[in-house]
Motif scaffolding. Structure first.
Motif, short mmCIF file in Angstrom:
data_model
loop_
_atom_site.label_atom_id
_atom_site.label_comp_id
_atom_site.label_asym_id
_atom_site.label_seq_id
_atom_site.Cartn_x
_atom_site.Cartn_y
_atom_site.Cartn_z
N THR A 132 105.86 64.79 24.60
CA THR A 132 104.96 65.93 24.45
C THR A 132 105.48 66.97 23.46
OG1 THR A 132 106.01 66.99 26.36
CG2 THR A 132 104.02 65.69 26.77
N GLY A 133 106.75 66.85 23.02
CA GLY A 133 107.29 67.79 22.06
C GLY A 133 108.09 68.91 22.67
N THR A 194 102.43 68.56 18.27
CA THR A 194 102.13 68.20 19.65
C THR A 194 100.65 67.86 19.75
OG1 THR A 194 101.58 70.45 20.35
CG2 THR A 194 103.92 69.82 20.43
N SER A 197 98.60 70.78 18.40
CA SER A 197 98.95 71.34 17.09
C SER A 197 97.72 71.41 16.19
CB SER A 197 100.03 70.50 16.41
OG SER A 197 101.25 70.59 17.11
N ALA A 264 109.12 71.54 19.89
CA ALA A 264 108.03 72.43 19.46
C ALA A 264 108.27 73.83 20.00
CB ALA A 264 106.69 71.90 19.95
N LEU A 267 104.93 76.18 22.90
CA LEU A 267 103.96 75.23 23.45
C LEU A 267 103.41 75.80 24.75
CD1 LEU A 267 102.65 72.46 23.21
CD2 LEU A 267 104.57 71.52 24.52
#
Length: 293
Positions: A132-133, A194, A197, A264, A267
Motif C-alpha cells: 500500500t506504500g 499509492t 495518488s 509514501a 497517506l
C-alpha cells in the motif's frame, strides 16, 4: 509738367531674399519693440523672483517632510519584518520538533505492535504496508527516464512552444503500463505512488500528490526481472519512442538493481472494511465499517 522719370522697382528674387533674410519678419519686429520699450521693470522682476523662491521653498519643505516620514517609518517596517522572520523560524522549529516526536511515537507503536501481534501477523502486516506504500521497499525492477524536448520561444508573442514537454498524461500512461506489467511499487522523482495518488498538470508544472516534479522525470518500479524489456516492447514504450522521434523528447528504459523506494507521505485512510467477516455471535451490525476517517 515735371521732367522726373518714374523710379523703376525691381522685384527681388525669392530664393535670394530667403537666404538674405532667413528669419521671419516678426522676430525683427519683436526685437525692435523690445529695444524701444526696454526689459521688464524692477517690480516685475522682483515679483517673478519671489514666485520662484516661494515655489522652491515649498518643494524643499515637501521633500524634507517626505524624508522625515520615511525615516520615521523605517524602524517600524524593520521591526515588523524581523518579527515575521522570527515567527516563521519559530513555526519551523515547532514543526521539526513535532515531526521528530511523531517519528518517535511511530517507532514505539511499531515495536508495541510487533510485540503484541506475533511473527506471522507482523510479517503479513509488513507485506500489506509495502504493497500500500506505507513502508519503504527494496528490490530489482525497471527505471524509466523521460525528459522534455526543445521548447523554442516565439519571437513575436514571447510564448514557449510546449508541445515537446512531458505532460501529466504521459506519466499516467507510463505508471499504468508498469502496474499492468506486474510492478509492485513505483516512484516518480522520489514520490511514492499509492492507490490514492494523483498525477496532475498545473500550467506547465506536473504535480504528483500535489508535490511538483520537474524534467527529467525518473519513474522507478520494483517488479519482475523483465519489467524494463516488457515496457520498451509494449504500447507505452512504442508511444514514448514516437514522441522522441517526432518532438525530440528523450526516453530511456533500463533495468534497476537493488533500489530502495521510500514510503509514501501523508497517506490518509478514507474508508476501511474488515478483512475478516465478523462473528455471528457478535451483537454488532454486519455492515462494513465506516471508520478510519
Amino acid at each position: 509738367m515735371t521732367d522726373e522719370q518714374p523710379k523703376r522697382v525691381f522685384a527681388p528674387d525669392f530664393l535670394t531674399e530667403l537666404f538674405r533674410n532667413p528669419l521671419d519678419p516678426g522676430y525683427a519686429d519683436a526685437a525692435a519693440r523690445k529695444a524701444v520699450e526696454g526689459g521688464p521693470t524692477g517690480a516685475r522682476r522682483w515679483a517673478s523672483s519671489g514666485i520662484s523662491l516661494v515655489t522652491l521653498v515649498a518643494l524643499g519643505f515637501l521633500f524634507v517632510v517626505a524624508y522625515q516620514q520615511t525615516v520615521a517609518d523605517e524602524p517600524a517596517r524593520t521591526k515588523a519584518r524581523a518579527a515575521l522572520i522570527e515567527q516563521v523560524q519559530s513555526r519551523r522549529d515547532q514543526t521539526d520538533q513535532l515531526q521528530s516526536q511523531a517519528d518517535k511515537l511511530g517507532d514505539e507503536v511499531s515495536q508495541l505492535r510487533e510485540r503484541e501481534l506475533g511473527g506471522a501477523t507482523v510479517a503479513r502486516l509488513r507485506d500489506l504496508e509495502a504493497a500500500t506504500g506505507l513502508a519503504p521497499v527494496k528490490g530489482d525492477g525497471a527505471k524509466i527516464k523521460v525528459a522534455d524536448g526543445p521548447t523554442p520561444i516565439n519571437a513575436v508573442t514571447g510564448e514557449r512552444n510546449t508541445v515537446a514537454q512531458v505532460k501529466d498524461t504521459d506519466l499516467q500512461l507510463a505508471t499504468n503500463a508498469l502496474w499492468s506489467l506486474g510492478a509492485e511499487a513505483i516512484t516518480i522523482n522520489g514520490q511514492r505512488l499509492t492507490a490514492t495518488s494523483t498525477i496532475r498538470q498545473a500550467g506547465e508544472a506536473v504535480l504528483v500528490d500535489f508535490q511538483p516534479v520537474t524534467s527529467p522525470y525518473e519513474v522507478i518500479a520494483i517488479g519482475p526481472d523483465d519489467l524494463a524489456k516488457d515496457f520498451r516492447d509494449g504500447y507505452a514504450g512504442r508511444f514514448f519512442k514516437e514522441l522522441a522521434a517526432k518532438y525530440g523528447m528523450s526516453f530511456e528504459a533500463s533495468d534497476a538493481h537493488d533500489v530502495t523506494l521510500p514510503a509514501a507521505t501523508e497517506l490518509k485512510l478514507r474508508v476501511a472494511e474488515p478483512s475478516l467477516a465478523p462473528s455471528t455471535s457478535a451483537s454488532v451490525s454486519s455492515s462494513p465499517s465506516e471508520g478510519g476517517r
